[in-house]
Design a protein around this motif. Sequence first.
Motif, PDB file in Angstrom:
ATOM      1  N   GLY A 229      13.280 -67.336  31.400  1.00 43.73           N
ATOM      2  CA  GLY A 229      13.883 -67.337  32.705  1.00 43.73           C
ATOM      3  C   GLY A 229      14.100 -65.717  33.191  1.00 43.73           C
ATOM      4  O   GLY A 229      14.536 -64.628  32.457  1.00 43.73           O
ATOM      5  N   SER A 230      13.579 -65.402  34.572  1.00 44.23           N
ATOM      6  CA  SER A 230      13.739 -64.312  35.145  1.00 44.23           C
ATOM      7  C   SER A 230      15.144 -64.154  35.554  1.00 44.23           C
ATOM      8  O   SER A 230      15.901 -65.063  35.950  1.00 44.23           O
ATOM      9  CB  SER A 230      12.883 -64.151  36.108  1.00 44.23           C
ATOM     10  OG  SER A 230      13.074 -64.886  37.231  1.00 44.23           O
ATOM     11  N   CYS A 231      15.671 -63.082  35.477  1.00 40.52           N
ATOM     12  CA  CYS A 231      17.117 -62.476  35.975  1.00 40.52           C
ATOM     13  C   CYS A 231      17.428 -61.135  36.526  1.00 40.52           C
ATOM     14  O   CYS A 231      16.737 -60.179  36.076  1.00 40.52           O
ATOM     15  CB  CYS A 231      18.120 -62.849  34.716  1.00 40.52           C
ATOM     16  SG  CYS A 231      19.785 -62.584  35.006  1.00 40.52           S
ATOM     17  N   LEU A 232      18.097 -60.938  37.511  1.00 37.47           N
ATOM     18  CA  LEU A 232      18.604 -59.692  37.836  1.00 37.47           C
ATOM     19  C   LEU A 232      19.914 -59.674  37.966  1.00 37.47           C
ATOM     20  O   LEU A 232      20.669 -60.481  38.465  1.00 37.47           O
ATOM     21  CB  LEU A 232      17.743 -59.699  39.459  1.00 37.47           C
ATOM     22  CG  LEU A 232      18.321 -58.080  39.970  1.00 37.47           C
ATOM     23  CD1 LEU A 232      17.565 -56.962  39.585  1.00 37.47           C
ATOM     24  CD2 LEU A 232      18.165 -58.282  41.560  1.00 37.47           C
TER      25      LEU A 232
ATOM     26  N   PRO B 182      11.480 -53.746  35.657  1.00 36.97           N
ATOM     27  CA  PRO B 182      11.627 -55.071  35.040  1.00 36.97           C
ATOM     28  C   PRO B 182      11.315 -55.088  33.515  1.00 36.97           C
ATOM     29  O   PRO B 182      10.238 -54.500  32.953  1.00 36.97           O
ATOM     30  CB  PRO B 182      10.854 -55.961  36.006  1.00 36.97           C
ATOM     31  CG  PRO B 182       9.522 -55.000  36.205  1.00 36.97           C
ATOM     32  CD  PRO B 182       9.990 -53.771  36.547  1.00 36.97           C
ATOM     33  N   GLY B 183      12.143 -55.808  32.764  1.00 37.56           N
ATOM     34  CA  GLY B 183      11.914 -56.101  31.364  1.00 37.56           C
ATOM     35  C   GLY B 183      11.434 -57.310  31.187  1.00 37.56           C
ATOM     36  O   GLY B 183      11.144 -58.177  32.247  1.00 37.56           O
TER      37      GLY B 183
ATOM     38  N   ALA C 155      15.115 -58.716  34.420  1.00 37.92           N
ATOM     39  CA  ALA C 155      14.411 -59.460  33.466  1.00 37.92           C
ATOM     40  C   ALA C 155      13.217 -59.966  33.926  1.00 37.92           C
ATOM     41  O   ALA C 155      13.343 -61.264  34.290  1.00 37.92           O
ATOM     42  CB  ALA C 155      15.190 -60.269  32.533  1.00 37.92           C
ATOM     43  N   GLY C 156      12.217 -59.452  34.461  1.00 38.41           N
ATOM     44  CA  GLY C 156      11.057 -60.174  35.081  1.00 38.41           C
ATOM     45  C   GLY C 156      11.308 -60.381  36.370  1.00 38.41           C
ATOM     46  O   GLY C 156      10.480 -61.645  36.950  1.00 38.41           O
ATOM     47  N   HIS C 157      12.203 -60.017  37.357  1.00 39.31           N
ATOM     48  CA  HIS C 157      12.751 -60.562  38.434  1.00 39.31           C
ATOM     49  C   HIS C 157      12.469 -59.645  39.595  1.00 39.31           C
ATOM     50  O   HIS C 157      12.021 -58.248  39.428  1.00 39.31           O
ATOM     51  CB  HIS C 157      14.157 -60.579  38.564  1.00 39.31           C
ATOM     52  CG  HIS C 157      14.589 -61.790  39.510  1.00 39.31           C
ATOM     53  ND1 HIS C 157      14.763 -63.106  39.225  1.00 39.31           N
ATOM     54  CD2 HIS C 157      15.156 -61.515  40.739  1.00 39.31           C
ATOM     55  CE1 HIS C 157      15.053 -63.876  40.257  1.00 39.31           C
ATOM     56  NE2 HIS C 157      15.471 -63.078  41.132  1.00 39.31           N
TER      57      HIS C 157
ATOM     58  N   GLN D 296      15.962 -67.470  37.696  1.00 39.96           N
ATOM     59  CA  GLN D 296      14.809 -68.356  37.690  1.00 39.96           C
ATOM     60  C   GLN D 296      14.080 -68.606  36.438  1.00 39.96           C
ATOM     61  O   GLN D 296      13.721 -67.628  35.828  1.00 39.96           O
ATOM     62  CB  GLN D 296      13.762 -67.991  38.841  1.00 39.96           C
ATOM     63  CG  GLN D 296      12.562 -68.666  39.022  1.00 39.96           C
ATOM     64  CD  GLN D 296      11.984 -68.312  40.267  1.00 39.96           C
ATOM     65  OE1 GLN D 296      12.529 -67.956  41.383  1.00 39.96           O
ATOM     66  NE2 GLN D 296      10.570 -68.455  40.182  1.00 39.96           N
ATOM     67  N   TRP D 297      13.871 -69.863  36.181  1.00 40.75           N
ATOM     68  CA  TRP D 297      13.427 -70.422  34.812  1.00 40.75           C
ATOM     69  C   TRP D 297      11.814 -70.634  35.285  1.00 40.75           C
ATOM     70  O   TRP D 297      11.409 -71.129  36.165  1.00 40.75           O
ATOM     71  CB  TRP D 297      13.843 -71.580  34.187  1.00 40.75           C
ATOM     72  CG  TRP D 297      15.392 -71.206  33.851  1.00 40.75           C
ATOM     73  CD1 TRP D 297      16.486 -71.321  34.357  1.00 40.75           C
ATOM     74  CD2 TRP D 297      15.656 -70.483  32.733  1.00 40.75           C
ATOM     75  NE1 TRP D 297      17.561 -71.172  33.773  1.00 40.75           N
ATOM     76  CE2 TRP D 297      17.055 -70.568  32.528  1.00 40.75           C
ATOM     77  CE3 TRP D 297      14.872 -70.102  31.503  1.00 40.75           C
ATOM     78  CZ2 TRP D 297      17.693 -70.061  31.575  1.00 40.75           C
ATOM     79  CZ3 TRP D 297      15.563 -69.446  30.492  1.00 40.75           C
ATOM     80  CH2 TRP D 297      17.064 -69.379  30.523  1.00 40.75           C
TER      81      TRP D 297
END
Length: 266
Positions: free
Chosen positions: A13-16, A53-54, A32-34, A2-3
């Motif tokens: 962009g968040s990412c798992l 989360p990173g 990543a922040g998801h 998700q951006w």
Amino acid sequence: MQWEATEPDSVGGSCLFAVYDPVSRTCHMASAGHPPPAVVSPEGEVGFIPVTPGPLLGVGDNPFEVMSLTLPPGSTLALYTDGLLGRDIVSGSDHLKALLAELSPVEGPLETLGSALIAQTPHAEHPTDDITLLLARTHAVAEESTATWEYPADPAAVQDARAHVNAQLEAWGLDELKFSTELIVSELVTNAIRHAGGPVTLRLIRDRVLVCEVSDPSSTQPRLRRALTTDEGGRGLFLVAQLTTRWGSRYTERGKTIWTEQALAG
């Protein structure tokens, strides 16, 4: 993924990212922040996986922490964007947890569960953000459907790898795949020994498809290219791609794994 805008002049962009191994039943995740994924055990217990989360992708360069856990066969994973939770993340998470417990996702098709989750989300009709939901149910591969060998960095080991694969496929009754798998194994094991050294691990998995994995200690990723008529090499991966339905590569803690898939007859 998700951006979202983090600052006026930056977009992240968040990412798992999750990888599940049906042989060891281990799932590796990095965020990543998801928002953390939800998991429903085969007994119906619901919880959220404590992924650390990173930073968002494109924002900062801190390393990402990998979370590893063992999932029993029949577990259901729910991965989603924060649009599913609404503006209040805490109450949205509680509502999602309650819905998963109520809908008993340990049985029945995942398509039905996904439609029910979206339909019962209070703000789904007029969402303030995009909503994406991904459901996955884990299964395990029986021990007798896997075979693993390890070889030193010796070119003579390629012949041993071919012999081991042929014997295993014959034991599984997959004689029709012996020729193609022997070629695949020859190329991948040879490349691993030549470019990465040892030890080299070869694993066969008989599931809905036949999976061949070759692992080595190098983190250098392979690159598919079309060799010129004057080139003496460079055709190995192209040949592998032609003999398989899918192939790819993934990083491991101590190098990489190149995997291929071949369809089973019937």
